[in-house]
Scaffold this motif. Sequence first.
Motif: not given
Length: 753
Positions: A215-221
């Motif tokens: 989930k590295l595409d998530h803004p909080r990653a």
Amino acid sequence: MVDPRSGVPTAIGWLSSPPALALWSLQGVQSSLTFELDVFGLRAGIQHQEVPMSAKGTRETARGTGPGTAEARRGENGAALAASDPAKIRNVALVGHSGAGKSMLVESLLAATGAITRMGSISEGTTVSDSDPSAIHQQRSVTLSVAPILVGDVKVNLIDTPGYTDFTGELRAGLRAADAALFVVSAIDGIDGATVALWGECEKIRMPRAVVVSKLDHPRADFSAAVVRCQEAFGESVLPLYVPAVGNAGLIGVLHGAADEDQTPASDVEEARGPLIEGIIAESEDETLMDRYLEGEELPLADLIQDLETAVARASFFPVMPTSAETGLGLAELMALLTDALPSPLERINPAVMKLDGSSLKPLEGEPTGRLAAEVVRTTVDPFLGRVCLVRVFSGTLRVDSSIHIGGRGLADRGHEDHDADERITHLYSPVGSSLKAVPQCIAGDICAISKLASAETGDTVSDREAPLLIETWNMPEPLMPVAIEGASRSDEDALAKSIGKVAAADPTLRLERNQDTHQLILWCMGEAHAEVVLDRLRSQGVKLQTVDVITPLRETFASKAAGHGRHVKQSGGHGQFAICDIEVEPLARGGGFEFTDRIVGGAIPGTFVTSVEKGVRSQMLKGVSAGFPVVDIKVTLVGGKTHSVDSSDAAFQAAGALALREAAATAKIQLLEPVSSVVISVPDEYVGAVMSDLSGRRGRVTGTTAADGEGTEISAEVPDQELLRYAIELRALTAGTGRFSRSYLRHEPLPK
């Protein structure tokens, strides 16, 4: 880096020198591409046919009923993947907490290798891994599933396992079928205690592991923070092989280094590079590497990569890979790791085997030409195919039309009686989630599915009919939450009796009990989610049922002495009934059972009728004298009575004995007894105080605490069964999913008012 032909961004940097081509990070690109991997020495062409990596486009297509539906996606899969060499097989179990992204990672790998045409969606129930109706309803995996991909000439069986604690049995079955574990950790969430405990279990069996940060595409990653959490939870040998480039445009190989500052700050790469090289050197067999490194010598990448592969296969070093299922980030690097660093079945030790009589056999060699030994790791019931068994082959080769022996041992306490049967394989498949593709054979090290096996259950051994054997079963968790069920009508009771066996055969973590005291049908489950799945499966077979409160099997006893007079006299004009007896009842010490003595003087009751009185008393004790529970721990003395030369009989004195006990109970003080269990609870040290406080609120008595193997504490206690009905759920909530307990019946004690 940018592909010179198309301008599409590529993955950046490798462990070795940059390859000629790399996997594109695609977003909505719908074209036919061929790429080559050159990671860990791998060079293999993989064909892509319309592989959109955007989940948004996938969801829009999956809503329809035409070619874009989940069923159509699976139906468009290519030919079945049949391996011919165990060295070209990798069995990898994806594990991690629920919601970490395991199923979507499998989905993206399937799409990236052309196994499916487009990715599915968990929210819409269109993923390959989660086809079970309960999984779609709960939006989380409830069973293990297998999805093979082909990377070059290597077949990788991706085993997607459930992350929720209720389905630990499926997870352990997945680990049994695997040769390595891929721990999937979300870049935006923490690591739960159950995942840490699972890492410890893998450590005990020396299973090779790698970590995927998803989930590295998530803004909080935050990849760096995720790596720190992994090292805190799993140890210092967990180190990243890659770091994401700026804007997640690709990955930077830590050993190779960044190409320029626009990709990622060089300081970030160097900060990760030192510990990685030192970690690899620490596991190397070349004792000169450390000295050469400390002297400032630039070590050859080829040597470092070779040592890295060896350390990963030996389960002494654990690489971390950054990925995103949504964008395809890191998929090429991950596939290279799966094929080149994780071990083949030939590099793992197979489970122990024995003869049917229990005597040991020499270890399995794991060759396709060896003695057939396979194990059923999952069983489902298909309305068209019947019983479908997912099988891991450890040795030999399974072939269509071959005769096999099915053997099961050691699960009689769960309702799975020991059994043996000879059957013939009529259909053999390569599974892709719920879809099956016919194959002619399945060699050692591979995983397949067999349909229409009448007697096979999860945990059974499949062997040659002429040389049957048994594989030592894996450790299955004990179900500790009872759920009482009953049919809505008499016909539903009959349907329930027929269906419950099918459901139990597929689930070794489910234990069936027909309580002799309460006459309830009890399903012992792992938790509420597990119970919901079991009930859904029963209802899907047309059974109308309902859950009812679990009745705790109490006991009754006399708390004081009492006397009873039993008179059973009936005259009906013909042969009548005549029996009179007098008894005295007194309580015995707890656990004393039942005693019957005869103090008849002068032969008032003949010896044959004395036995009849005892039978009547015992019969009434089973029925109870106050609340309908069995009577225990009493002494009954027969002190007098009368007989008739014609009308006295065995039946009459049995009735008189029962009446005498009931009359004695009417004048005595009756005490109810509740069952108490001995409980052993294993928890991390930080939860000991909370658990002990909770036990005191459950009327529990702590009898001791000891240090558990490894970390944590074992708390021994005596707890009433009534307080343990939902303890499996409540302990999990109290200890953030890290607490485990076992129980065994201890004794019955007086029930407080």
